[in-house]
Design a protein around this motif. Structure first.
Motif, PDB file in Angstrom:
ATOM      1  N   UNK A 191      -0.112   1.849  -2.237  1.00  0.00           N
ATOM      2  CA  UNK A 191      -0.300   1.615  -1.153  1.00  0.00           C
ATOM      3  C   UNK A 191       0.546   0.331  -1.364  1.00  0.00           C
ATOM      4  N   UNK A 192       0.587  -0.627   0.044  1.00  0.00           N
ATOM      5  CA  UNK A 192       0.615  -1.868   0.080  1.00  0.00           C
ATOM      6  C   UNK A 192       0.703  -2.209   1.085  1.00  0.00           C
ATOM      7  N   UNK A 193       0.302  -4.228   0.705  1.00  0.00           N
ATOM      8  CA  UNK A 193      -0.736  -4.555   1.897  1.00  0.00           C
ATOM      9  C   UNK A 193       0.004  -4.600   3.032  1.00  0.00           C
ATOM     10  N   UNK A 194      -0.775  -4.901   3.771  1.00  0.00           N
ATOM     11  CA  UNK A 194      -1.140  -4.609   5.558  1.00  0.00           C
ATOM     12  C   UNK A 194      -0.081  -5.198   5.899  1.00  0.00           C
ATOM     13  N   UNK A 195       0.055  -6.667   5.297  1.00  0.00           N
ATOM     14  CA  UNK A 195       0.719  -7.523   6.001  1.00  0.00           C
ATOM     15  C   UNK A 195       1.836  -7.474   5.204  1.00  0.00           C
ATOM     16  N   UNK A 196       2.990  -7.229   4.413  1.00  0.00           N
ATOM     17  CA  UNK A 196       3.799  -6.900   4.741  1.00  0.00           C
ATOM     18  C   UNK A 196       4.863  -5.773   4.952  1.00  0.00           C
ATOM     19  N   UNK A 197       5.278  -6.269   6.177  1.00  0.00           N
ATOM     20  CA  UNK A 197       6.203  -5.076   7.280  1.00  0.00           C
ATOM     21  C   UNK A 197       7.658  -5.828   7.703  1.00  0.00           C
ATOM     22  N   UNK A 198       8.117  -6.507   6.587  1.00  0.00           N
ATOM     23  CA  UNK A 198       9.403  -6.483   6.630  1.00  0.00           C
ATOM     24  C   UNK A 198      10.464  -5.440   6.796  1.00  0.00           C
ATOM     25  N   UNK A 199      10.529  -4.752   5.816  1.00  0.00           N
ATOM     26  CA  UNK A 199      11.697  -3.779   6.651  1.00  0.00           C
ATOM     27  C   UNK A 199      10.636  -2.961   7.638  1.00  0.00           C
ATOM     28  N   UNK A 200       9.453  -1.984   7.072  1.00  0.00           N
ATOM     29  CA  UNK A 200       8.794  -0.829   7.339  1.00  0.00           C
ATOM     30  C   UNK A 200       7.333  -1.326   7.448  1.00  0.00           C
ATOM     31  N   UNK A 201       6.958  -0.726   8.557  1.00  0.00           N
ATOM     32  CA  UNK A 201       5.073  -0.934   8.674  1.00  0.00           C
ATOM     33  C   UNK A 201       4.196   0.055   7.245  1.00  0.00           C
ATOM     34  N   UNK A 202       4.701   1.242   7.287  1.00  0.00           N
ATOM     35  CA  UNK A 202       4.175   1.531   6.248  1.00  0.00           C
ATOM     36  C   UNK A 202       4.623   2.216   5.319  1.00  0.00           C
ATOM     37  N   UNK A 203       6.198   2.378   5.031  1.00  0.00           N
ATOM     38  CA  UNK A 203       7.220   2.947   3.973  1.00  0.00           C
ATOM     39  C   UNK A 203       6.451   1.540   3.110  1.00  0.00           C
ATOM     40  N   UNK A 204       7.218   1.681   1.927  1.00  0.00           N
ATOM     41  CA  UNK A 204       7.694   0.720   0.974  1.00  0.00           C
ATOM     42  C   UNK A 204       9.017   0.826   0.808  1.00  0.00           C
ATOM     43  N   UNK A 225       7.119   7.113   1.254  1.00  0.00           N
ATOM     44  CA  UNK A 225       5.695   6.481   1.683  1.00  0.00           C
ATOM     45  C   UNK A 225       4.821   5.997   1.075  1.00  0.00           C
ATOM     46  N   UNK A 226       4.267   5.242   2.132  1.00  0.00           N
ATOM     47  CA  UNK A 226       2.897   4.015   1.162  1.00  0.00           C
ATOM     48  C   UNK A 226       2.280   4.640   2.984  1.00  0.00           C
ATOM     49  N   UNK A 227       0.917   3.654   2.203  1.00  0.00           N
ATOM     50  CA  UNK A 227      -0.970   3.370   3.315  1.00  0.00           C
ATOM     51  C   UNK A 227      -0.812   2.136   2.355  1.00  0.00           C
ATOM     52  N   UNK A 228      -0.375   1.153   3.963  1.00  0.00           N
ATOM     53  CA  UNK A 228      -0.901  -0.304   3.890  1.00  0.00           C
ATOM     54  C   UNK A 228      -2.268  -0.132   3.981  1.00  0.00           C
ATOM     55  N   UNK A 229      -2.767  -1.309   3.232  1.00  0.00           N
ATOM     56  CA  UNK A 229      -4.041  -1.857   3.006  1.00  0.00           C
ATOM     57  C   UNK A 229      -4.473  -3.119   3.170  1.00  0.00           C
ATOM     58  N   UNK A 230      -5.650  -3.420   3.776  1.00  0.00           N
ATOM     59  CA  UNK A 230      -6.125  -4.766   4.085  1.00  0.00           C
ATOM     60  C   UNK A 230      -6.447  -5.771   2.437  1.00  0.00           C
ATOM     61  N   UNK A 231      -7.260  -4.343   2.326  1.00  0.00           N
ATOM     62  CA  UNK A 231      -8.207  -5.430   0.890  1.00  0.00           C
ATOM     63  C   UNK A 231      -7.839  -3.728  -0.436  1.00  0.00           C
ATOM     64  N   UNK A 232      -7.748  -4.892  -1.426  1.00  0.00           N
ATOM     65  CA  UNK A 232      -7.558  -3.465  -2.754  1.00  0.00           C
ATOM     66  C   UNK A 232      -8.397  -2.494  -2.763  1.00  0.00           C
ATOM     67  N   UNK A 233     -10.017  -3.067  -2.427  1.00  0.00           N
ATOM     68  CA  UNK A 233     -10.931  -1.853  -2.977  1.00  0.00           C
ATOM     69  C   UNK A 233     -10.988  -1.021  -1.735  1.00  0.00           C
ATOM     70  N   UNK A 234      -9.691  -0.822  -0.863  1.00  0.00           N
ATOM     71  CA  UNK A 234      -9.470   0.386  -0.099  1.00  0.00           C
ATOM     72  C   UNK A 234      -9.433   1.380  -0.730  1.00  0.00           C
ATOM     73  N   UNK A 235      -8.186   0.465  -2.128  1.00  0.00           N
ATOM     74  CA  UNK A 235      -7.474   1.603  -2.948  1.00  0.00           C
ATOM     75  C   UNK A 235      -9.049   2.913  -3.438  1.00  0.00           C
ATOM     76  N   UNK A 236     -10.042   2.229  -3.660  1.00  0.00           N
ATOM     77  CA  UNK A 236     -10.523   2.938  -4.782  1.00  0.00           C
ATOM     78  C   UNK A 236     -11.670   3.829  -3.398  1.00  0.00           C
TER      79      UNK A 236
END
Length: 172
Positions: free
Chosen positions: A26-39, A48-59
């Motif tokens: 997972x990565x924060x949805x706001x971090x799009x410096x290199x890629x919108x989805x990948x770390x 590959x990662x899942x962008x999320x808005x809030x940490x509770x989304x991980x659960x």
């Protein structure tokens, strides 16, 4: 910044995948410096990662049989992230978190201090001070912007040791 945090996170997660463990990243949805989805690391290694808005989304987003959770740029998450990591760890999931522990002013950054305090193991990696070559634990902001969060790369920040950070020397 520039110490290899994301590179190390990717390395550890890929090793878990080689071991045939179920990994989710997972990565924060706001971090799009290199890629919108990948770390993506500064060296362009990616996973590959899942962008999320809030940490509770991980659960809500993890599958039932996950073995390892990776979280990149943890300093940009909300203050619930330490609690979420604790819940996941209590479920028997290995949680690997990468993030800056200090902001550009040298102050504790976001949820990272709490995560580090609760972690079973902490690995601090350091960049090299571009002024003197010593280990760099600070991110010196090169642009005049007082916002705590300013997504940027080499044009906005450079790694510095304590002495060069405190001296506020301009880059040579």
């Amino acid at each position: 910044m520039f110490s290899g945090k994301t590179e190390e996170l990717i390395r550890r997660l890929k090793r878990a995948q080689i071991a045939r463990l179920k990994v989710e990243i997972f990565k924060p949805k706001t971090d799009v410096r290199y890629d919108e989805t990948n770390v993506v690391s500064h060296n362009q290694n990616m996973i590959p990662s899942i962008p999320v808005d809030h940490s509770s989304a991980l659960l809500l987003m993890i599958s039932g049989n996950v073995d390892v959770i990776g979280v990149d740029e943890a300093q940009f998450f909300d203050d619930e992230l330490p609690n979420v990591c604790n819940i996941l760890a209590n479920r028997g999931i290995r949680v690997i978190v990468a993030g800056l522990d200090m902001d550009f002013k040298g102050k504790p950054f976001g949820p990272m201090p709490a995560i580090m305090a609760m972690a079973e193991s902490v690995t601090k990696v350091y960049a090299v001070c571009v002024q003197c070559g010593s280990p760099a634990l600070y991110s010196y902001r090169l642009v005049p912007d007082g916002a705590r969060v300013l997504l940027g790369e080499k044009e906005s920040y450079e790694p510095r040791c304590r002495a060069c950070f405190n001296a506020g020397l301009l880059p040579s």
